[in-house]
Write a protein that holds these residues in place. Structure first.
Motif, PDB file in Angstrom:
ATOM      1  N   PHE A 162       9.780   3.525   0.795  1.00  0.00           N
ATOM      2  CA  PHE A 162       8.942   3.118   1.922  1.00  0.00           C
ATOM      3  C   PHE A 162       7.530   2.819   1.445  1.00  0.00           C
ATOM      4  N   VAL A 163       7.046   1.599   1.697  1.00  0.00           N
ATOM      5  CA  VAL A 163       5.678   1.208   1.395  1.00  0.00           C
ATOM      6  C   VAL A 163       5.117   0.446   2.585  1.00  0.00           C
ATOM      7  N   LEU A 164       3.809   0.385   2.670  1.00  0.00           N
ATOM      8  CA  LEU A 164       3.149  -0.364   3.737  1.00  0.00           C
ATOM      9  C   LEU A 164       2.811  -1.755   3.228  1.00  0.00           C
ATOM     10  N   GLU A 165       3.093  -2.762   4.029  1.00  0.00           N
ATOM     11  CA  GLU A 165       2.758  -4.128   3.669  1.00  0.00           C
ATOM     12  C   GLU A 165       1.668  -4.606   4.606  1.00  0.00           C
ATOM     13  N   THR A 166       0.504  -4.943   4.043  1.00  0.00           N
ATOM     14  CA  THR A 166      -0.637  -5.370   4.841  1.00  0.00           C
ATOM     15  C   THR A 166      -1.100  -6.752   4.410  1.00  0.00           C
ATOM     16  N   GLU A 167      -1.861  -7.375   5.288  1.00  0.00           N
ATOM     17  CA  GLU A 167      -2.394  -8.699   4.977  1.00  0.00           C
ATOM     18  C   GLU A 167      -3.849  -8.644   4.537  1.00  0.00           C
ATOM     19  N   ASP A 168      -4.585  -7.611   4.972  1.00  0.00           N
ATOM     20  CA  ASP A 168      -6.001  -7.528   4.648  1.00  0.00           C
ATOM     21  C   ASP A 168      -6.208  -6.949   3.259  1.00  0.00           C
ATOM     22  N   GLU A 169      -6.995  -7.655   2.455  1.00  0.00           N
ATOM     23  CA  GLU A 169      -7.245  -7.227   1.090  1.00  0.00           C
ATOM     24  C   GLU A 169      -8.550  -6.462   0.963  1.00  0.00           C
ATOM     25  N   ASP A 170      -9.401  -6.479   1.992  1.00  0.00           N
ATOM     26  CA  ASP A 170     -10.699  -5.837   1.888  1.00  0.00           C
ATOM     27  C   ASP A 170     -10.690  -4.402   2.401  1.00  0.00           C
ATOM     28  N   HIS A 171      -9.571  -3.945   2.936  1.00  0.00           N
ATOM     29  CA  HIS A 171      -9.464  -2.583   3.463  1.00  0.00           C
ATOM     30  C   HIS A 171      -9.219  -1.632   2.298  1.00  0.00           C
ATOM     31  N   GLU A 172     -10.150  -0.721   2.042  1.00  0.00           N
ATOM     32  CA  GLU A 172     -10.093   0.126   0.861  1.00  0.00           C
ATOM     33  C   GLU A 172      -9.096   1.265   0.946  1.00  0.00           C
ATOM     34  N   LYS A 173      -9.105   2.054   2.026  1.00  0.00           N
ATOM     35  CA  LYS A 173      -8.311   3.269   2.081  1.00  0.00           C
ATOM     36  C   LYS A 173      -7.366   3.293   3.262  1.00  0.00           C
ATOM     37  N   GLY A 174      -6.087   3.251   3.032  1.00  0.00           N
ATOM     38  CA  GLY A 174      -5.045   3.511   4.002  1.00  0.00           C
ATOM     39  C   GLY A 174      -5.173   2.902   5.377  1.00  0.00           C
ATOM     40  N   LYS A 217       0.263   4.794  -8.567  1.00  0.00           N
ATOM     41  CA  LYS A 217      -0.481   5.291  -9.719  1.00  0.00           C
ATOM     42  C   LYS A 217      -1.539   6.312  -9.315  1.00  0.00           C
ATOM     43  N   GLU A 218      -2.021   6.250  -8.082  1.00  0.00           N
ATOM     44  CA  GLU A 218      -3.083   7.154  -7.636  1.00  0.00           C
ATOM     45  C   GLU A 218      -2.571   8.555  -7.317  1.00  0.00           C
ATOM     46  N   CYS A 219      -1.554   8.665  -6.461  1.00  0.00           N
ATOM     47  CA  CYS A 219      -1.122   9.987  -6.000  1.00  0.00           C
ATOM     48  C   CYS A 219       0.250  10.400  -6.530  1.00  0.00           C
ATOM     49  N   GLY A 220       0.975   9.475  -7.170  1.00  0.00           N
ATOM     50  CA  GLY A 220       2.275   9.815  -7.723  1.00  0.00           C
ATOM     51  C   GLY A 220       3.431   9.655  -6.754  1.00  0.00           C
ATOM     52  N   TYR A 221       3.180   9.125  -5.548  1.00  0.00           N
ATOM     53  CA  TYR A 221       4.259   8.903  -4.581  1.00  0.00           C
ATOM     54  C   TYR A 221       5.369   8.092  -5.221  1.00  0.00           C
ATOM     55  N   ARG A 222       6.590   8.467  -4.912  1.00  0.00           N
ATOM     56  CA  ARG A 222       7.747   7.727  -5.395  1.00  0.00           C
ATOM     57  C   ARG A 222       8.749   7.626  -4.254  1.00  0.00           C
ATOM     58  N   ARG A 253       0.844  -1.198   0.000  1.00  0.00           N
ATOM     59  CA  ARG A 253       0.000   0.000   0.000  1.00  0.00           C
ATOM     60  C   ARG A 253       0.873   1.240   0.000  1.00  0.00           C
ATOM     61  N   CYS A 254       0.364   2.282  -0.617  1.00  0.00           N
ATOM     62  CA  CYS A 254       1.050   3.570  -0.635  1.00  0.00           C
ATOM     63  C   CYS A 254       0.967   4.200   0.754  1.00  0.00           C
ATOM     64  N   PRO A 255       2.082   4.723   1.288  1.00  0.00           N
ATOM     65  CA  PRO A 255       2.047   5.345   2.613  1.00  0.00           C
ATOM     66  C   PRO A 255       1.359   6.709   2.622  1.00  0.00           C
ATOM     67  N   VAL A 256       1.139   7.305   1.466  1.00  0.00           N
ATOM     68  CA  VAL A 256       0.511   8.620   1.386  1.00  0.00           C
ATOM     69  C   VAL A 256      -1.004   8.500   1.272  1.00  0.00           C
ATOM     70  N   CYS A 257      -1.487   7.743   0.279  1.00  0.00           N
ATOM     71  CA  CYS A 257      -2.931   7.672   0.036  1.00  0.00           C
ATOM     72  C   CYS A 257      -3.557   6.332   0.400  1.00  0.00           C
ATOM     73  N   GLY A 258      -2.750   5.300   0.670  1.00  0.00           N
ATOM     74  CA  GLY A 258      -3.273   4.000   1.056  1.00  0.00           C
ATOM     75  C   GLY A 258      -3.693   3.126  -0.110  1.00  0.00           C
ATOM     76  N   SER A 259      -3.443   3.561  -1.316  1.00  0.00           N
ATOM     77  CA  SER A 259      -3.842   2.814  -2.509  1.00  0.00           C
ATOM     78  C   SER A 259      -3.012   1.543  -2.666  1.00  0.00           C
ATOM     79  N   THR A 260      -3.594   0.544  -3.317  1.00  0.00           N
ATOM     80  CA  THR A 260      -2.867  -0.685  -3.613  1.00  0.00           C
ATOM     81  C   THR A 260      -2.296  -0.665  -5.028  1.00  0.00           C
ATOM     82  N   THR A 261      -2.471   0.429  -5.741  1.00  0.00           N
ATOM     83  CA  THR A 261      -1.935   0.535  -7.099  1.00  0.00           C
ATOM     84  C   THR A 261      -0.505   1.068  -7.059  1.00  0.00           C
TER      85      THR A 261
END
Length: 70
Positions: free
Chosen positions: A35-47, A27-32, A3-11
């Protein structure tokens, strides 16, 4: 799941890697960055869940009650 650490997107996807580690781009916010977030839950939509940072009802803040002396 990454997940993106800024917007929480999985893209988010790796754009480069090698000796110094991977650089990811969102792809959503342009973060580069690396550092990324690694999560196990796939049903969590936003951050990340922000409930833990909110103050609980009925609980005073750490600085004490507001008093207006003057």
């Amino acid at each position: 799941m990454l997940r993106c650490p800024v917007c929480g997107s999985t893209t988010i996807y790796p754009v480069t890697g090698g000796v110094f580690g991977q650089i990811y781009r969102c792809k959503e916010c342009g973060y580069r960055g690396s550092f990324v977030l690694e999560t196990e839950d796939e049903d969590h939509e936003k951050g990340p869940d922000t409930d833990s940072r909110e103050t609980k009802p009925g609980k005073e803040s750490d600085r004490g009650p507001d008093t207006d002396e003057g």
